[in-house]
Scaffold this active site. Structure first.
Site, PDB file in Angstrom:
ATOM      1  N   LYS A 184      11.172   8.101 -40.494  1.00  4.35           N
ATOM      2  CA  LYS A 184      12.251   8.907 -41.063  1.00  4.35           C
ATOM      3  C   LYS A 184      11.848   9.266 -42.496  1.00  4.35           C
ATOM      4  CE  LYS A 184      15.749   8.426 -43.565  1.00  4.35           C
ATOM      5  NZ  LYS A 184      15.703   9.702 -44.298  1.00  4.35           N
ATOM      6  N   GLY A 237      10.840   2.976 -51.245  1.00  4.73           N
ATOM      7  CA  GLY A 237      12.001   3.626 -51.838  1.00  4.73           C
ATOM      8  C   GLY A 237      12.590   2.719 -52.905  1.00  4.73           C
ATOM      9  N   SER A 238      13.857   2.903 -53.175  1.00  5.87           N
ATOM     10  CA  SER A 238      14.471   2.178 -54.283  1.00  5.87           C
ATOM     11  C   SER A 238      14.752   0.716 -53.901  1.00  5.87           C
ATOM     12  CB  SER A 238      15.783   2.865 -54.673  1.00  5.87           C
ATOM     13  OG  SER A 238      16.673   2.808 -53.587  1.00  5.87           O
ATOM     14  N   THR A 239      14.917  -0.094 -54.920  1.00  9.23           N
ATOM     15  CA  THR A 239      15.151  -1.523 -54.697  1.00  9.23           C
ATOM     16  C   THR A 239      16.463  -1.746 -53.956  1.00  9.23           C
ATOM     17  OG1 THR A 239      13.787  -2.137 -56.569  1.00  9.23           O
ATOM     18  CG2 THR A 239      15.474  -3.723 -55.913  1.00  9.23           C
ATOM     19  N   THR A 241      18.035   0.246 -51.829  1.00 13.56           N
ATOM     20  CA  THR A 241      17.889   0.575 -50.403  1.00 13.56           C
ATOM     21  C   THR A 241      17.035  -0.477 -49.706  1.00 13.56           C
ATOM     22  OG1 THR A 241      18.049   2.914 -50.961  1.00 13.56           O
ATOM     23  CG2 THR A 241      17.220   2.387 -48.780  1.00 13.56           C
ATOM     24  N   GLY A 242      15.995  -0.942 -50.401  1.00 15.23           N
ATOM     25  CA  GLY A 242      15.148  -1.985 -49.817  1.00 15.23           C
ATOM     26  C   GLY A 242      15.957  -3.226 -49.468  1.00 15.23           C
ATOM     27  N   GLU A 260       8.153  -1.491 -50.392  1.00 18.28           N
ATOM     28  CA  GLU A 260       7.553  -1.001 -51.651  1.00 18.28           C
ATOM     29  C   GLU A 260       8.683  -0.396 -52.462  1.00 18.28           C
ATOM     30  OE1 GLU A 260       4.616  -1.365 -52.782  1.00 18.28           O
ATOM     31  OE2 GLU A 260       3.561  -2.072 -51.002  1.00 18.28           O
ATOM     32  N   CYS A 295       6.623   5.578 -58.699  1.00 14.24           N
ATOM     33  CA  CYS A 295       7.060   4.172 -58.746  1.00 14.24           C
ATOM     34  C   CYS A 295       6.343   3.416 -59.852  1.00 14.24           C
ATOM     35  CB  CYS A 295       6.835   3.505 -57.399  1.00 14.24           C
ATOM     36  SG  CYS A 295       5.138   3.673 -56.832  1.00 14.24           S
ATOM     37  N   GLU A 394      15.397   1.630 -63.789  1.00 17.15           N
ATOM     38  CA  GLU A 394      14.353   2.599 -63.468  1.00 17.15           C
ATOM     39  C   GLU A 394      14.957   3.992 -63.639  1.00 17.15           C
ATOM     40  OE1 GLU A 394      13.260   3.063 -59.305  1.00 17.15           O
ATOM     41  OE2 GLU A 394      11.145   3.147 -59.875  1.00 17.15           O
TER      42      GLU A 394
END
Ligand code: NAD
Length: 497
Positions: A184, A237-239, A241-242, A260, A295, A394
């Protein structure tokens, strides 16, 4: 002068499975905007849970019934090598598709991203037959071995900042290792991934071994992570969302996830840096490349007090040379911020930081005069404390914070971030100090007298702390896409053993 007319580029649109695009209607749709000029240029379908289920099942079926996982790995490698060639053969169209709706300029995609993508595929193709498991020691009438196998279907979720490169960090090792991939891409930049999937099929990959579902994270991404036939998830992606993805993987699996995530990487410059002007140019590039939407952006300058007065004007001189413009224009060296939402977020962080006492040494404002395109000035903020919002968060824009130090110990303390640990750059000609930097800095990558990743795909990338779990590229990325099985064979059977 423009390299191409963005209105004339054919956009592939629809989910990709069974070797082709599915452009059937019936899905909710999501508008896709060009950040360069604010034009809505496409609407993508949003794959819902039942649709994702069908695509994942098709991939699982292909994994089980095609010979992709079981054929000689060197034959998998041949297909992947052909894929890399097709990427190069189609470089101009891919570069148009990539730059059209993203922050990447056309010339940067041609010069950097396309060769990087092709090399990533080749690196993992070459790894396909290098993994052999091992024989374990056991008693004399027993043969014990550890073999490795692919997981099955890998769910891959990618961000918008380097759409093709991120897609290949995920798909190339997973496919080389014998898995099927359902990807996706970001809803902001989905189209080049569709083209890569088609080229993979053209190269000889069996149908459904690389499928793509389009849609938003909350609907399509979540459905992919939660699917029981997805055996492993790989995400960039972002922390935040991770963390959501890790939680979904735990609750619906558990299943392993490579994450990541975000960064807030320091660039530490000592007064004994081997070349001060070169260091300044590296610092400037590390925060303005892709308009700071990287990143590993070197977003925190930590500089020895004695060098401060000399160094800041050198960075500003580099910033002044940048030309903001559309990604398809020939003289553009500073691309857009990906969306109005992201641009407003950058503005609000800077305003808060200034109201808390930071001093804006350069920039600090959006750039107007590009129709509805979203651009931001390269910016330098001298902050007052480590808890300033511009240090803590960030920003994902061309915004460099500055802090000064007077002792090495203070430099390491400032470099250490509460949340992130993705990368760090250190400029010094003192070897002992450089080695102390490697020891002291908690980050997945430490670069001495340089900044940024290279084309050396053997060097893995990944974060410490909230910057991630696991590695992309490198042999680690290949290994993360295979699981081990322990096999024991008894012979000379004797009831007394
Ligand atoms: P994001 O987290 O907003 O979105 C990334 C992807 O996740 C998108 O495809 C999105 O649709 C999807 N997603 C969102 N919510 C989801 C959910 N609940 N379940 C499943 N999928 C979901 O990130 P972004 O804004 O696209 O990318 C920028 C971020 O990526 C930055 O934080 C950057 O640091 C990070 N990044 C990290 C690396 C690295 O190597 N560490 C590389 C590139 C980008």
């Amino acid at each position: 002068m423009a390299y191409y007319n963005p209105d004339e580029i054919a956009i592939p649109n629809g989910h990709f499975s069974h070797g082709q695009l599915d452009s059937s209607t019936g899905h909710e749709r999501h508008a896709v905007t060009r950040p360069s000029d604010g034009v809505v240029y496409a609407e993508i379908p949003i794959a819902d849970g039942p649709y994702v289920d069908r695509v994942v099942r098709a991939s699982y079926e292909s994994f089980r019934s095609s010979d992709w996982a079981t054929r000689a790995p060197r034959d998998r490698a041949k297909v992947l090598m052909r894929w890399a060639e097709l990427v190069e053969d189609n470089c101009q169209y891919l570069a148009q598709l990539e730059s059209l709706g993203s922050s990447r300029t056309y010339q940067d995609v041609l010069q950097w991203d396309i060769p990087y993508v092709a090399d990533t595929i080749r690196f993992f193709a070459e790894m396909a037959d290098k993994d052999g498991g091992y024989v374990g020691t056991t008693q004399s009438n027993r043969f014990g071995m550890v073999v490795t196998e692919p997981y099955g279907v890998v769910g891959a979720i990618t961000p918008w900042n380097f759409p093709m490169s991120m897609a290949m960090w995920k798909a190339a090792p997973a496919l080389a290792a014998g898995n099927a991939v359902v990807m996706k891409p970001s809803e902001l930049t989905p189209f080049s991934t569709l083209c890569l999937a088609q080229l993979a099929i053209d190269a000889g990959l069996p149908n459904n071994m690389f499928n793509v579902v389009l849609g938003t994270g909350q609907v399509t991404g979540a459905a992919l992570c939660e699917h029981p036939l997805v055996s492993r998830v790989t995400f960039t992606g972002s922390t935040q969302t991770g963390a959501n993805i890790m939680s979904a993987c735990a609750l619906t699996g558990p299943k392993p996830a490579t994450l990541e995530l975000g960064g807030k990487s320091p660039q530490i410059v000592f007064a004994d840096a081997p070349d001060i002007e070169l260091a300044a140019s590296m610092v400037a590039k590390a925060i303005t490349g892709n308009a700071g939407q990287v990143c590993v952006s070197g977003s925190r300058l930590i500089i020895e007090q004695a060098l401060y007065e000399q160094f800041i004007p050198l960075i500003i001189a580099h910033f002044k040379q940048l030309i903001a413009g559309k990604t398809w224009e020939q003289n553009t060296t500073l691309g857009p911020i990906i969306s109005e939402q992201q641009l407003s977020r950058i503005e609000s962080i800077i305003q808060k930081s200034i109201s808390d006492g930071s001093q804006c040494l350069y920039g600090g404002e959006r750039i107007i005069g590009h129709e509805c395109g979203t651009y931001f000035q390269p910016t330098i903020l001298k902050v007052t404390g480590c808890d300033d919002i511009a240090i803590m968060q960030e920003i994902f824009g061309p915004v460099l914070t500055v802090q000064t130090f007077t002792s090495e110990q203070e430099a390491w303390q400032l470099a250490s971030h509460n949340t992130y640990g993705l990368a760090a750059g250190v400029h010094t000609s003192n070897l002992d100090r450089a080695l102390r930097a490697v020891r002291n800095i908690e980050a997945g990558s430490v670069w001495i007298n340089r900044y940024g990743r290279t084309f050396d795909h053997i060097m893995p990338t990944g974060g410490y702390k909230c910057s991630g779990i696991g590695k992309d590229i490198g042999k680690e990325a290949f290994e993360e896409n295979r699981r081990s099985k322990t096999v024991m064979i008894d012979f000379d059977l004797n009831p007394s053993n």
